[in-house]
Design an enzyme around this catalytic site. Structure first.
Site, PDB file in Angstrom:
ATOM      1  N   LYS A 105     -30.364 -22.027 -18.621  1.00 53.63           N
ATOM      2  CA  LYS A 105     -31.447 -23.028 -18.304  1.00 53.63           C
ATOM      3  C   LYS A 105     -32.741 -22.065 -17.886  1.00 53.63           C
ATOM      4  O   LYS A 105     -32.631 -20.930 -17.436  1.00 53.63           O
ATOM      5  CB  LYS A 105     -31.150 -24.094 -17.547  1.00 53.63           C
ATOM      6  CG  LYS A 105     -30.051 -25.102 -18.131  1.00 53.63           C
ATOM      7  CD  LYS A 105     -29.886 -26.249 -17.198  1.00 53.63           C
ATOM      8  CE  LYS A 105     -28.947 -27.239 -17.576  1.00 53.63           C
ATOM      9  NZ  LYS A 105     -28.564 -28.265 -16.669  1.00 53.63           N
ATOM     10  N   TYR A 118     -31.805 -34.728 -24.322  1.00 49.71           N
ATOM     11  CA  TYR A 118     -31.242 -35.394 -23.139  1.00 49.71           C
ATOM     12  C   TYR A 118     -31.224 -36.721 -23.105  1.00 49.71           C
ATOM     13  O   TYR A 118     -31.689 -37.552 -22.314  1.00 49.71           O
ATOM     14  CB  TYR A 118     -31.770 -34.838 -21.806  1.00 49.71           C
ATOM     15  CG  TYR A 118     -31.225 -33.451 -21.370  1.00 49.71           C
ATOM     16  CD1 TYR A 118     -30.021 -33.526 -20.817  1.00 49.71           C
ATOM     17  CD2 TYR A 118     -31.841 -32.314 -21.535  1.00 49.71           C
ATOM     18  CE1 TYR A 118     -29.414 -32.350 -20.253  1.00 49.71           C
ATOM     19  CE2 TYR A 118     -31.223 -31.205 -20.959  1.00 49.71           C
ATOM     20  CZ  TYR A 118     -29.972 -31.062 -20.496  1.00 49.71           C
ATOM     21  OH  TYR A 118     -29.516 -29.989 -20.148  1.00 49.71           O
ATOM     22  N   PHE A 164     -33.786 -39.277 -12.960  1.00 48.02           N
ATOM     23  CA  PHE A 164     -33.965 -37.650 -12.879  1.00 48.02           C
ATOM     24  C   PHE A 164     -34.330 -37.395 -14.387  1.00 48.02           C
ATOM     25  O   PHE A 164     -34.585 -36.029 -14.682  1.00 48.02           O
ATOM     26  CB  PHE A 164     -32.938 -36.864 -12.469  1.00 48.02           C
ATOM     27  CG  PHE A 164     -31.592 -36.906 -13.145  1.00 48.02           C
ATOM     28  CD1 PHE A 164     -31.509 -36.332 -14.212  1.00 48.02           C
ATOM     29  CD2 PHE A 164     -30.515 -37.785 -12.435  1.00 48.02           C
ATOM     30  CE1 PHE A 164     -30.251 -36.675 -14.931  1.00 48.02           C
ATOM     31  CE2 PHE A 164     -29.438 -37.919 -13.243  1.00 48.02           C
ATOM     32  CZ  PHE A 164     -28.972 -37.461 -14.572  1.00 48.02           C
ATOM     33  N   ARG A 218     -16.603 -26.237 -18.968  1.00 47.64           N
ATOM     34  CA  ARG A 218     -16.958 -27.013 -17.985  1.00 47.64           C
ATOM     35  C   ARG A 218     -16.185 -26.218 -16.535  1.00 47.64           C
ATOM     36  O   ARG A 218     -16.910 -26.463 -15.827  1.00 47.64           O
ATOM     37  CB  ARG A 218     -16.670 -28.317 -18.211  1.00 47.64           C
ATOM     38  CG  ARG A 218     -17.785 -28.689 -19.402  1.00 47.64           C
ATOM     39  CD  ARG A 218     -18.006 -30.335 -19.513  1.00 47.64           C
ATOM     40  NE  ARG A 218     -18.477 -30.978 -18.209  1.00 47.64           N
ATOM     41  CZ  ARG A 218     -19.839 -31.111 -17.866  1.00 47.64           C
ATOM     42  NH1 ARG A 218     -20.503 -30.984 -18.930  1.00 47.64           N
ATOM     43  NH2 ARG A 218     -20.132 -31.963 -16.814  1.00 47.64           N
ATOM     44  N   THR A 225     -21.847 -29.953 -11.265  1.00 51.00           N
ATOM     45  CA  THR A 225     -23.093 -29.940 -11.673  1.00 51.00           C
ATOM     46  C   THR A 225     -24.058 -29.508 -10.282  1.00 51.00           C
ATOM     47  O   THR A 225     -25.079 -28.808 -10.443  1.00 51.00           O
ATOM     48  CB  THR A 225     -23.641 -31.520 -11.966  1.00 51.00           C
ATOM     49  OG1 THR A 225     -22.881 -31.913 -12.908  1.00 51.00           O
ATOM     50  CG2 THR A 225     -24.899 -31.770 -12.354  1.00 51.00           C
ATOM     51  N   ARG A 271     -22.242 -21.560 -12.009  1.00 50.31           N
ATOM     52  CA  ARG A 271     -23.060 -22.130 -11.272  1.00 50.31           C
ATOM     53  C   ARG A 271     -23.066 -21.805  -9.926  1.00 50.31           C
ATOM     54  O   ARG A 271     -23.940 -21.773  -9.063  1.00 50.31           O
ATOM     55  CB  ARG A 271     -23.014 -23.858 -11.417  1.00 50.31           C
ATOM     56  CG  ARG A 271     -23.625 -24.311 -12.597  1.00 50.31           C
ATOM     57  CD  ARG A 271     -23.338 -25.689 -13.029  1.00 50.31           C
ATOM     58  NE  ARG A 271     -24.216 -26.104 -14.317  1.00 50.31           N
ATOM     59  CZ  ARG A 271     -23.662 -27.450 -14.653  1.00 50.31           C
ATOM     60  NH1 ARG A 271     -22.524 -28.015 -14.413  1.00 50.31           N
ATOM     61  NH2 ARG A 271     -24.612 -27.779 -15.595  1.00 50.31           N
ATOM     62  N   ASN A 290     -29.736 -25.824 -12.202  1.00 55.33           N
ATOM     63  CA  ASN A 290     -28.213 -25.425 -12.154  1.00 55.33           C
ATOM     64  C   ASN A 290     -27.893 -24.532 -13.355  1.00 55.33           C
ATOM     65  O   ASN A 290     -26.532 -24.322 -13.819  1.00 55.33           O
ATOM     66  CB  ASN A 290     -27.512 -26.592 -12.077  1.00 55.33           C
ATOM     67  CG  ASN A 290     -27.372 -27.557 -13.195  1.00 55.33           C
ATOM     68  OD1 ASN A 290     -27.996 -27.321 -14.283  1.00 55.33           O
ATOM     69  ND2 ASN A 290     -26.671 -28.680 -13.233  1.00 55.33           N
ATOM     70  N   HIS A 333     -26.056 -25.342 -19.208  1.00 55.18           N
ATOM     71  CA  HIS A 333     -25.708 -26.682 -19.824  1.00 55.18           C
ATOM     72  C   HIS A 333     -24.120 -26.442 -20.612  1.00 55.18           C
ATOM     73  O   HIS A 333     -24.084 -25.385 -21.013  1.00 55.18           O
ATOM     74  CB  HIS A 333     -26.725 -27.282 -20.928  1.00 55.18           C
ATOM     75  CG  HIS A 333     -25.825 -28.382 -21.610  1.00 55.18           C
ATOM     76  ND1 HIS A 333     -25.960 -29.745 -21.051  1.00 55.18           N
ATOM     77  CD2 HIS A 333     -25.542 -28.212 -23.069  1.00 55.18           C
ATOM     78  CE1 HIS A 333     -25.188 -30.370 -22.140  1.00 55.18           C
ATOM     79  NE2 HIS A 333     -25.081 -29.575 -22.986  1.00 55.18           N
ATOM     80  N   GLU A 366     -24.799 -31.715 -30.456  1.00 57.17           N
ATOM     81  CA  GLU A 366     -25.763 -30.587 -29.846  1.00 57.17           C
ATOM     82  C   GLU A 366     -25.744 -29.259 -30.500  1.00 57.17           C
ATOM     83  O   GLU A 366     -26.932 -28.800 -30.573  1.00 57.17           O
ATOM     84  CB  GLU A 366     -25.133 -30.426 -28.359  1.00 57.17           C
ATOM     85  CG  GLU A 366     -25.419 -31.658 -27.606  1.00 57.17           C
ATOM     86  CD  GLU A 366     -24.784 -31.375 -25.842  1.00 57.17           C
ATOM     87  OE1 GLU A 366     -24.841 -32.365 -25.202  1.00 57.17           O
ATOM     88  OE2 GLU A 366     -24.274 -30.274 -25.682  1.00 57.17           O
TER      89      GLU A 366
HETATM   90  P1  ATP Z   1     -25.313 -30.427 -18.096  1.00 52.51           P
HETATM   91  O1  ATP Z   1     -25.264 -31.675 -18.974  1.00 52.51           O
HETATM   92  O2  ATP Z   1     -26.794 -29.747 -17.949  1.00 52.51           O
HETATM   93  O3  ATP Z   1     -24.234 -29.505 -18.559  1.00 52.51           O
HETATM   94  P2  ATP Z   1     -23.879 -31.843 -16.257  1.00 52.51           P
HETATM   95  O4  ATP Z   1     -23.060 -32.454 -17.609  1.00 52.51           O
HETATM   96  O5  ATP Z   1     -23.102 -31.081 -15.194  1.00 52.51           O
HETATM   97  O6  ATP Z   1     -24.946 -31.071 -16.784  1.00 52.51           O
HETATM   98  P3  ATP Z   1     -25.133 -34.570 -16.347  1.00 52.51           P
HETATM   99  O7  ATP Z   1     -24.719 -35.547 -15.322  1.00 52.51           O
HETATM  100  O8  ATP Z   1     -25.007 -34.347 -17.865  1.00 52.51           O
HETATM  101  O9  ATP Z   1     -24.681 -33.084 -15.596  1.00 52.51           O
HETATM  102  O10 ATP Z   1     -26.605 -34.132 -15.853  1.00 52.51           O
HETATM  103  C1  ATP Z   1     -27.412 -33.366 -16.801  1.00 52.51           C
HETATM  104  C2  ATP Z   1     -28.636 -32.590 -15.916  1.00 52.51           C
HETATM  105  O11 ATP Z   1     -29.383 -33.243 -15.415  1.00 52.51           O
HETATM  106  C3  ATP Z   1     -27.903 -31.594 -14.829  1.00 52.51           C
HETATM  107  O12 ATP Z   1     -27.135 -30.530 -15.235  1.00 52.51           O
HETATM  108  C4  ATP Z   1     -29.010 -31.504 -14.056  1.00 52.51           C
HETATM  109  O13 ATP Z   1     -29.871 -30.363 -14.478  1.00 52.51           O
HETATM  110  C5  ATP Z   1     -29.800 -32.694 -13.993  1.00 52.51           C
HETATM  111  N1  ATP Z   1     -29.389 -33.716 -12.943  1.00 52.51           N
HETATM  112  C6  ATP Z   1     -28.163 -34.292 -12.833  1.00 52.51           C
HETATM  113  N2  ATP Z   1     -28.205 -35.024 -12.029  1.00 52.51           N
HETATM  114  C7  ATP Z   1     -29.451 -35.149 -11.343  1.00 52.51           C
HETATM  115  C8  ATP Z   1     -30.062 -35.204  -9.862  1.00 52.51           C
HETATM  116  N3  ATP Z   1     -29.438 -36.077  -9.107  1.00 52.51           N
HETATM  117  N4  ATP Z   1     -31.167 -34.668  -9.776  1.00 52.51           N
HETATM  118  C9  ATP Z   1     -32.026 -33.887 -10.643  1.00 52.51           C
HETATM  119  N5  ATP Z   1     -31.232 -33.357 -11.654  1.00 52.51           N
HETATM  120  C10 ATP Z   1     -30.181 -33.796 -12.004  1.00 52.51           C
HETATM  121 MG    MG Z   2     -23.836 -33.110 -19.302  1.00 51.53          MG
END
Ligand code: ATP
Ligand code: MG
Length: 139
Positions: free
Chosen positions: A11, A51, A59, A87, A93, A104, A114, A117, A128
């Site tokens: 990212k 997304y 968010f 993962r 996350t 992370r 973070n 992805h 994706e």
């Molecule tokens: P990713 O999909 O990026 O691998 P993830 O699967 O761990 O991350 P998701 O729940 O899919 O988490 O959320 C996607 C992304 O949205 C997160 O990686 C983070 O960058 C952002 N995100 C998630 N929760 C929050 C939050 N509470 N506030 C701000 N950004 C958030």
């Molecule tokens: Mg995710």
């Protein structure tokens, strides 16, 4: 049977920290082979499309602004049980909850910024991967 491919992005926060090399090394050391890779700047529209599953989340605006704020690296990675194992390698996350030794834990700044992805299912890994790469771009 679990699939052997996942989609990752390094990212904008991690690219700005000059962490591309360190993160790719952790991926390789974790047993992941790079099948496809691109260094690119996502437009806001492309970030919103990627997304789209999070459209209703509070968010979504912040997330898509951030993901289009600077260049990213997108890659397809290969390993047995790729989605689940990747993962584990990237960690929680929220980096405050990420285990030692995860990407992370080392590179993420906050729950929003973070560092990486990782796909959350084999089905999404395929969707994706197709979002970024044609068949001719996979090796
Ligand atoms: P990713 O999909 O990026 O691998 P993830 O699967 O761990 O991350 P998701 O729940 O899919 O988490 O959320 C996607 C992304 O949205 C997160 O990686 C983070 O960058 C952002 N995100 C998630 N929760 C929050 C939050 N509470 N506030 C701000 N950004 C958030
Ligand atoms: Mg995710």
């Amino acid at each position: 049977m679990a699939g052997n491919l996942t989609l990752t992005m390094i990212k904008p926060d991690a690219v700005k920290k000059n962490a591309i090399g360190g993160i790719l090394k952790m991926m390789n050391d974790g047993g992941f082979k790079i099948v496809a890779m691109k260094y690119m700047h996502l437009s806001k529209t492309k970030a919103e499309a990627f997304y789209a599953v999070h459209k209703e989340r509070p968010f979504y605006g912040e997330l898509t602004e951030f993901m289009s704020s600077g260049p990213i690296v997108a890659a397809i990675l290969e390993k047995d049980n790729a989605v689940e194992d990747f993962r584990k390698l990237i960690g929680a996350t929220n980096p405050a909850e990420a285990e030692d030794g995860t990407i992370r834990k080392v590179y993420a700044t906050s729950i929003g910024e973070n560092a990486v992805h990782g796909s959350d299912s084999d089905e999404n890994a395929q969707i994706e991967g197709d979002f970024f790469f044609s068949q001719q771009e996979r090796f």
